[in-house]
Design a protein around this motif. Sequence first.
Motif, PDB file in Angstrom:
ATOM      1  N   PRO A 171       0.832  -1.211   0.000  1.00 59.80           N
ATOM      2  CA  PRO A 171       0.000   0.000   0.000  1.00 59.80           C
ATOM      3  C   PRO A 171       0.867   1.262   0.000  1.00 59.80           C
ATOM      4  CG  PRO A 171      -0.598  -1.476   1.809  1.00 59.80           C
ATOM      5  CD  PRO A 171       0.615  -2.037   1.175  1.00 59.80           C
ATOM      6  N   ARG A 172       0.337   2.311  -0.573  1.00 60.52           N
ATOM      7  CA  ARG A 172       1.072   3.578  -0.688  1.00 60.52           C
ATOM      8  C   ARG A 172       1.516   4.104   0.680  1.00 60.52           C
ATOM      9  NH1 ARG A 172       1.766   7.543  -4.481  1.00 60.52           N
ATOM     10  NH2 ARG A 172       2.036   9.634  -3.667  1.00 60.52           N
ATOM     11  N   TYR A 173       0.664   3.942   1.689  1.00 61.94           N
ATOM     12  CA  TYR A 173       1.011   4.475   3.009  1.00 61.94           C
ATOM     13  C   TYR A 173       2.266   3.811   3.578  1.00 61.94           C
ATOM     14  CZ  TYR A 173      -1.361   0.365   4.987  1.00 61.94           C
ATOM     15  OH  TYR A 173      -1.738  -0.910   5.302  1.00 61.94           O
ATOM     16  N   TYR A 174       2.575   2.595   3.154  1.00 60.92           N
ATOM     17  CA  TYR A 174       3.786   1.913   3.600  1.00 60.92           C
ATOM     18  C   TYR A 174       5.024   2.730   3.204  1.00 60.92           C
ATOM     19  CZ  TYR A 174       7.440  -1.636   3.794  1.00 60.92           C
ATOM     20  OH  TYR A 174       8.595  -2.310   4.049  1.00 60.92           O
ATOM     21  N   TYR A 175       5.059   3.176   1.965  1.00 59.97           N
ATOM     22  CA  TYR A 175       6.204   3.938   1.476  1.00 59.97           C
ATOM     23  C   TYR A 175       6.179   5.382   1.987  1.00 59.97           C
ATOM     24  CZ  TYR A 175       6.834  -0.149  -1.384  1.00 59.97           C
ATOM     25  OH  TYR A 175       7.015  -1.437  -1.788  1.00 59.97           O
ATOM     26  N   GLU A 176       4.981   5.941   2.172  1.00 62.20           N
ATOM     27  CA  GLU A 176       4.886   7.287   2.750  1.00 62.20           C
ATOM     28  C   GLU A 176       5.428   7.291   4.177  1.00 62.20           C
ATOM     29  OE1 GLU A 176       0.738   8.166   2.391  1.00 62.20           O
ATOM     30  OE2 GLU A 176       0.951   8.901   0.337  1.00 62.20           O
ATOM     31  N   ALA A 177       5.055   6.279   4.953  1.00 61.50           N
ATOM     32  CA  ALA A 177       5.527   6.193   6.336  1.00 61.50           C
ATOM     33  C   ALA A 177       7.035   5.965   6.386  1.00 61.50           C
ATOM     34  CB  ALA A 177       4.803   5.063   7.065  1.00 61.50           C
ATOM     35  N   ARG A 178       7.541   5.161   5.476  1.00 59.64           N
ATOM     36  CA  ARG A 178       8.984   4.912   5.399  1.00 59.64           C
ATOM     37  C   ARG A 178       9.739   6.207   5.132  1.00 59.64           C
ATOM     38  NH1 ARG A 178      12.396   4.456   1.223  1.00 59.64           N
ATOM     39  NH2 ARG A 178      14.193   3.084   1.417  1.00 59.64           N
ATOM     40  N   ALA A 179       9.268   6.972   4.143  1.00 60.37           N
ATOM     41  CA  ALA A 179       9.920   8.241   3.799  1.00 60.37           C
ATOM     42  C   ALA A 179       9.832   9.226   4.962  1.00 60.37           C
ATOM     43  CB  ALA A 179       9.282   8.836   2.545  1.00 60.37           C
ATOM     44  N   ARG A 214       8.728  -6.803  -4.977  1.00 62.47           N
ATOM     45  CA  ARG A 214       7.336  -6.428  -5.242  1.00 62.47           C
ATOM     46  C   ARG A 214       7.269  -5.683  -6.567  1.00 62.47           C
ATOM     47  NH1 ARG A 214       4.545  -4.795   0.345  1.00 62.47           N
ATOM     48  NH2 ARG A 214       5.562  -6.364   1.589  1.00 62.47           N
ATOM     49  N   ARG A 215       6.124  -5.740  -7.175  1.00 64.78           N
ATOM     50  CA  ARG A 215       5.929  -5.073  -8.453  1.00 64.78           C
ATOM     51  C   ARG A 215       6.077  -3.556  -8.284  1.00 64.78           C
ATOM     52  NH1 ARG A 215       1.693  -3.298 -11.655  1.00 64.78           N
ATOM     53  NH2 ARG A 215       0.177  -3.601 -10.010  1.00 64.78           N
ATOM     54  N   LEU A 216       6.895  -2.929  -9.098  1.00 66.01           N
ATOM     55  CA  LEU A 216       7.162  -1.481  -9.141  1.00 66.01           C
ATOM     56  C   LEU A 216       7.749  -0.937  -7.832  1.00 66.01           C
ATOM     57  CD1 LEU A 216       4.061  -0.218 -11.135  1.00 66.01           C
ATOM     58  CD2 LEU A 216       6.355  -0.636 -11.995  1.00 66.01           C
ATOM     59  N   GLU A 217       8.386  -1.768  -7.047  1.00 66.00           N
ATOM     60  CA  GLU A 217       8.951  -1.310  -5.779  1.00 66.00           C
ATOM     61  C   GLU A 217      10.063  -0.288  -6.002  1.00 66.00           C
ATOM     62  OE1 GLU A 217      10.059  -3.065  -1.438  1.00 66.00           O
ATOM     63  OE2 GLU A 217      10.312  -4.390  -3.144  1.00 66.00           O
ATOM     64  N   ASN A 260       7.063  10.274  -1.999  1.00 66.94           N
ATOM     65  CA  ASN A 260       7.228  11.361  -1.020  1.00 66.94           C
ATOM     66  C   ASN A 260       8.669  11.800  -0.818  1.00 66.94           C
ATOM     67  OD1 ASN A 260       4.532  11.339  -0.649  1.00 66.94           O
ATOM     68  ND2 ASN A 260       4.585  11.063   1.545  1.00 66.94           N
ATOM     69  N   PHE A 261       9.557  11.506  -1.746  1.00 64.13           N
ATOM     70  CA  PHE A 261      10.948  11.921  -1.564  1.00 64.13           C
ATOM     71  C   PHE A 261      11.080  13.440  -1.531  1.00 64.13           C
ATOM     72  CE2 PHE A 261      15.073  13.216  -3.236  1.00 64.13           C
ATOM     73  CZ  PHE A 261      15.891  12.676  -2.251  1.00 64.13           C
ATOM     74  N   LEU A 262      10.327  14.131  -2.368  1.00 65.42           N
ATOM     75  CA  LEU A 262      10.456  15.588  -2.440  1.00 65.42           C
ATOM     76  C   LEU A 262       9.856  16.293  -1.235  1.00 65.42           C
ATOM     77  CD1 LEU A 262       9.761  16.152  -6.230  1.00 65.42           C
ATOM     78  CD2 LEU A 262      11.963  16.064  -5.041  1.00 65.42           C
TER      79      LEU A 262
END
Length: 75
Positions: free
Chosen positions: A5-13, A52-55, A62-64
């Motif tokens: 889920p998108r929130y996984y990567y948002e929280a990581r960033a 994972r696909r497109l990981e 959210n890098f910027l």
Amino acid sequence: AARAPRYYYEARARYLAKFYGRIGLLLANASWCVGRCFSLMRQIGGRSPGLRRLEGLDIWTNFLRPLRPRKGVSA
């Protein structure tokens, strides 16, 4: 494998930027990319990459603006 889920990567960033700064987030993402290159070499040898696909694109979510508030979430 399916995308996380998108929130996984948002929280990581958000976590990396908050505790390690923008440079820490950049280094974590760059390190992931280097590790992925090694994974590709192992994949040529016949091993499964476990990716994972497109990981590769998702880790840059959210890098910027990693510390911006999420939409629809109250504080």
